[in-house]
Write a protein that holds these residues in place. Structure first.
Motif, PDB file in Angstrom:
ATOM      1  N   GLN A 236       0.852  -1.106  -0.100  1.00  0.00           N
ATOM      2  CA  GLN A 236       0.120   0.118  -0.033  1.00  0.00           C
ATOM      3  C   GLN A 236       1.016   1.403   0.173  1.00  0.00           C
ATOM      4  N   ASP A 237       0.129   2.169  -1.051  1.00  0.00           N
ATOM      5  CA  ASP A 237       1.221   3.583  -0.845  1.00  0.00           C
ATOM      6  C   ASP A 237       1.302   3.959   0.609  1.00  0.00           C
ATOM      7  N   PHE A 238       0.423   4.026   1.500  1.00  0.00           N
ATOM      8  CA  PHE A 238       0.526   4.561   2.817  1.00  0.00           C
ATOM      9  C   PHE A 238       1.809   4.486   3.283  1.00  0.00           C
ATOM     10  N   TRP A 239       2.378   3.174   3.069  1.00  0.00           N
ATOM     11  CA  TRP A 239       3.616   2.751   3.616  1.00  0.00           C
ATOM     12  C   TRP A 239       4.912   3.641   2.964  1.00  0.00           C
ATOM     13  N   GLN A 240       4.720   4.183   2.148  1.00  0.00           N
ATOM     14  CA  GLN A 240       5.478   5.008   1.413  1.00  0.00           C
ATOM     15  C   GLN A 240       5.832   6.511   2.146  1.00  0.00           C
ATOM     16  N   MET A 241       4.677   6.982   2.640  1.00  0.00           N
ATOM     17  CA  MET A 241       4.376   8.149   3.292  1.00  0.00           C
ATOM     18  C   MET A 241       5.203   7.895   4.672  1.00  0.00           C
ATOM     19  N   ILE A 242       5.132   6.941   5.368  1.00  0.00           N
ATOM     20  CA  ILE A 242       5.604   6.496   6.566  1.00  0.00           C
ATOM     21  C   ILE A 242       6.877   6.615   6.462  1.00  0.00           C
ATOM     22  N   ALA A 243       7.554   5.852   5.266  1.00  0.00           N
ATOM     23  CA  ALA A 243       9.080   5.742   5.203  1.00  0.00           C
ATOM     24  C   ALA A 243       9.610   6.979   4.950  1.00  0.00           C
ATOM     25  N   VAL A 244       9.304   7.756   3.939  1.00  0.00           N
ATOM     26  CA  VAL A 244       9.581   9.035   3.665  1.00  0.00           C
ATOM     27  C   VAL A 244       9.475   9.845   4.828  1.00  0.00           C
ATOM     28  N   GLY A 245       8.611   9.799   5.733  1.00  0.00           N
ATOM     29  CA  GLY A 245       8.665  10.582   6.694  1.00  0.00           C
ATOM     30  C   GLY A 245       9.860  10.157   7.631  1.00  0.00           C
ATOM     31  N   ALA A 246       9.846   8.884   8.155  1.00  0.00           N
ATOM     32  CA  ALA A 246      11.340   8.382   8.738  1.00  0.00           C
ATOM     33  C   ALA A 246      12.404   8.816   8.195  1.00  0.00           C
ATOM     34  N   VAL A 247      12.591   8.883   6.895  1.00  0.00           N
ATOM     35  CA  VAL A 247      14.070   9.265   6.279  1.00  0.00           C
ATOM     36  C   VAL A 247      14.310  10.575   6.569  1.00  0.00           C
ATOM     37  N   LEU A 248      13.118  11.444   6.334  1.00  0.00           N
ATOM     38  CA  LEU A 248      13.295  12.630   6.545  1.00  0.00           C
ATOM     39  C   LEU A 248      13.738  13.276   7.869  1.00  0.00           C
ATOM     40  N   ILE A 249      12.917  12.723   8.989  1.00  0.00           N
ATOM     41  CA  ILE A 249      13.144  12.953  10.215  1.00  0.00           C
ATOM     42  C   ILE A 249      14.742  12.301  10.699  1.00  0.00           C
ATOM     43  N   ALA A 250      15.231  11.148   9.881  1.00  0.00           N
ATOM     44  CA  ALA A 250      16.434  10.841  10.364  1.00  0.00           C
ATOM     45  C   ALA A 250      17.372  11.738   9.691  1.00  0.00           C
ATOM     46  N   ALA A 251      17.146  12.378   8.646  1.00  0.00           N
ATOM     47  CA  ALA A 251      18.233  13.322   7.997  1.00  0.00           C
ATOM     48  C   ALA A 251      18.134  14.514   9.032  1.00  0.00           C
ATOM     49  N   VAL A 252      17.266  15.284   9.338  1.00  0.00           N
ATOM     50  CA  VAL A 252      17.325  16.314  10.190  1.00  0.00           C
ATOM     51  C   VAL A 252      18.029  15.996  11.482  1.00  0.00           C
ATOM     52  N   TRP A 253      17.744  14.881  12.122  1.00  0.00           N
ATOM     53  CA  TRP A 253      18.286  14.345  13.319  1.00  0.00           C
ATOM     54  C   TRP A 253      19.910  14.264  12.996  1.00  0.00           C
ATOM     55  N   PHE A 254      20.183  13.651  12.074  1.00  0.00           N
ATOM     56  CA  PHE A 254      21.519  13.504  11.666  1.00  0.00           C
ATOM     57  C   PHE A 254      22.461  14.976  11.503  1.00  0.00           C
ATOM     58  N   ASP A 255      21.710  15.793  10.916  1.00  0.00           N
ATOM     59  CA  ASP A 255      22.300  17.247  10.765  1.00  0.00           C
ATOM     60  C   ASP A 255      22.375  17.883  12.092  1.00  0.00           C
ATOM     61  N   GLN A 256      21.457  17.838  12.994  1.00  0.00           N
ATOM     62  CA  GLN A 256      21.628  18.296  14.133  1.00  0.00           C
ATOM     63  C   GLN A 256      22.677  17.716  14.984  1.00  0.00           C
ATOM     64  N   ARG A 257      22.683  16.323  15.049  1.00  0.00           N
ATOM     65  CA  ARG A 257      23.936  15.653  15.878  1.00  0.00           C
ATOM     66  C   ARG A 257      25.129  15.986  15.278  1.00  0.00           C
ATOM     67  N   ARG A 258      25.406  16.219  13.881  1.00  0.00           N
ATOM     68  CA  ARG A 258      26.696  16.706  13.433  1.00  0.00           C
ATOM     69  C   ARG A 258      27.061  17.949  13.882  1.00  0.00           C
ATOM     70  N   ARG A 259      25.986  19.169  13.795  1.00  0.00           N
ATOM     71  CA  ARG A 259      26.177  20.446  14.210  1.00  0.00           C
ATOM     72  C   ARG A 259      26.536  20.389  15.832  1.00  0.00           C
ATOM     73  N   ARG A 260      25.801  19.649  16.727  1.00  0.00           N
ATOM     74  CA  ARG A 260      26.287  19.811  18.181  1.00  0.00           C
ATOM     75  C   ARG A 260      27.561  19.121  18.331  1.00  0.00           C
ATOM     76  N   GLN A 261      27.928  18.250  17.565  1.00  0.00           N
ATOM     77  CA  GLN A 261      29.502  17.636  17.609  1.00  0.00           C
ATOM     78  C   GLN A 261      30.542  18.799  17.316  1.00  0.00           C
ATOM     79  N   ARG A 262      30.146  19.458  15.842  1.00  0.00           N
ATOM     80  CA  ARG A 262      31.045  20.462  15.585  1.00  0.00           C
ATOM     81  C   ARG A 262      31.311  21.684  16.767  1.00  0.00           C
ATOM     82  N   ASN A 263      30.075  22.219  17.184  1.00  0.00           N
ATOM     83  CA  ASN A 263      30.136  23.157  17.830  1.00  0.00           C
ATOM     84  C   ASN A 263      30.778  23.023  19.255  1.00  0.00           C
ATOM     85  N   SER A 264      30.651  21.800  19.827  1.00  0.00           N
ATOM     86  CA  SER A 264      31.243  21.313  20.865  1.00  0.00           C
ATOM     87  C   SER A 264      33.018  21.248  21.009  1.00  0.00           C
ATOM     88  N   ARG A 265      33.420  21.188  19.902  1.00  0.00           N
ATOM     89  CA  ARG A 265      34.788  21.080  19.618  1.00  0.00           C
ATOM     90  C   ARG A 265      35.593  22.165  20.133  1.00  0.00           C
TER      91      ARG A 265
END
Length: 351
Positions: free
Chosen positions: A322-351
């Motif tokens: 079902q296409d509905f799973w695509q919406m869930i999967a895309v949402g999960a990837v999007l959230i993961a991408a933003v989380w990864f970006d925030q994590r990287r920024r926190r690591q850089r700013n802590s240096r």
């Protein structure tokens, strides 16, 4: 000991946290684009393994390229905007408006208001009308954001509704369906260079120009600088106001081109098919590694981000999920991408 400049453009571009040299492998692994590319490759491998005779075909990939062409053009413009730490919610509505203007213009120049049999002279005027229409909305966005200092979210939220309403007014709330057959056959479904769809070729050319502009020119360097630290960019002599105006102008221009491409492909303005294009372009750009906080991003990453939802949708259709799973999967990837970006920024700013 020399101090490391805060918010430096180089730091933002390579994600290293400074100008110090790091091994190529370390820099590659720390880049958002690397991980999102792995996600795309993994999806292709999984769907190929599940349905090799149906997914791993020339027809499937050709269809994927055609279906993503319009969104890719929109997303290239969105990449510039988000790198400057801005946002543009209006691109989907501007696309619709530009397509509507092109359609109505070609009808007005055709006998009896039927553009079906119109020639290339009329089609060229329609293209110019679409591009001008998109550019005007981009200019309006840029003026209100850069000169009037209104937040991009508010400005583009307002112009999103205004552009869509204006498109409805142009044809009394209905789609324009009288589109030149020559346009539909040549650009919409035509092929060249060994069977490559013309619509895909247009998207590829625009993407390559966007990559060149962002990664090799002064315009691109200024884009990163403004997104990294607008005040520092201003003090270093960059005309931040003028540059933001140009960036939103470029985004509107590309939305106009995308509107004409959509008109050529669907042979109609298909208003309902583009109401979420703005969110899709933002999601693709962010999934591709462009940071919502500004200063980080690449056109290559955006290309990858555009294809992830497309591959998911095509793969789910082929495997009868079902296409509905695509919406869930895309949402999960999007959230993961933003989380990864925030994590990287926190690591850089802590240096």
């Amino acid at each position: 000991m020399a101090t490391k400049p805060s918010g430096s453009v180089q730091s933002e571009v390579d994600g290293t946290g400074g100008f110090e040299k790091r091994p190529l492998g370390a820099r590659l692994v720390s880049a958002n684009t690397f991980w999102i590319a792995l996600v795309l490759i993994a999806l292709i491998i999984v769907f190929t393994a599940l349905r090799p005779a149906e997914f791993a075909t020339v027809f499937t990939f050709q269809t994927l390229l055609i279906e993503t062409s319009v969104l890719l053009v929109l997303s290239v413009g969105m990449t510039f905007v988000i790198i400057t730490s801005g946002i543009d919610l209006s691109v989907g509505s501007v696309l619709i408006f530009a397509g509507m203007v092109a359609g109505k213009t070609m009808e007005a120049l055709s006998p009896n208001g039927q553009a079906t049999g119109a020639g290339w002279g009329v089609i060229t005027v329609g293209l110019i009308a679409a591009v001008v229409a998109g550019t005007v909305w981009g200019l309006l966005n840029g003026f209100l954001i850069a000169v009037a200092k209104i937040p991009p979210l508010i400005v583009t939220l307002g112009t999103m509704g205004a552009a869509l309403g204006a498109a409805y007014l142009l044809n009394n709330g209905s789609d324009v369906r009288s589109v030149p057959t020559a346009l539909n056959k040549s650009l919409g479904y035509g092929t060249s260079l060994g069977g490559v769809p013309n619509l895909v070729l247009v998207a590829v050319v625009i993407t390559l120009i966007g990559a060149w502009l962002l990664h090799t020119t002064k315009f691109g360097r200024y884009t990163y600088a403004v997104g990294s630290n607008a005040e520092a960019a201003r003090r270093s002599g960059i005309g931040v106001t003028a540059h933001l105006l140009k960036v939103y102008l470029l985004t509107g221009f590309l939305a106009g081109v995308a509107g004409f491409m959509s008109l050529a492909y669907y042979a109609s303005t298909t208003i309902s098919a583009h109401t979420t294009d703005n969110l899709n372009a933002i999601a693709a750009t962010v999934m591709g590694g462009t940071s919502l906080f500004g200063g980080v991003g690449s056109v290559l990453g955006t290309v990858i981000g555009v294809f992830i939802p497309a591959v998911l949708k095509k793969g789910f259709n082929i495997t009868q999920v079902q296409d509905f799973w695509q919406m869930i999967a895309v949402g999960a990837v999007l959230i993961a991408a933003v989380w990864f970006d925030q994590r990287r920024r926190r690591q850089r700013n802590s240096r």
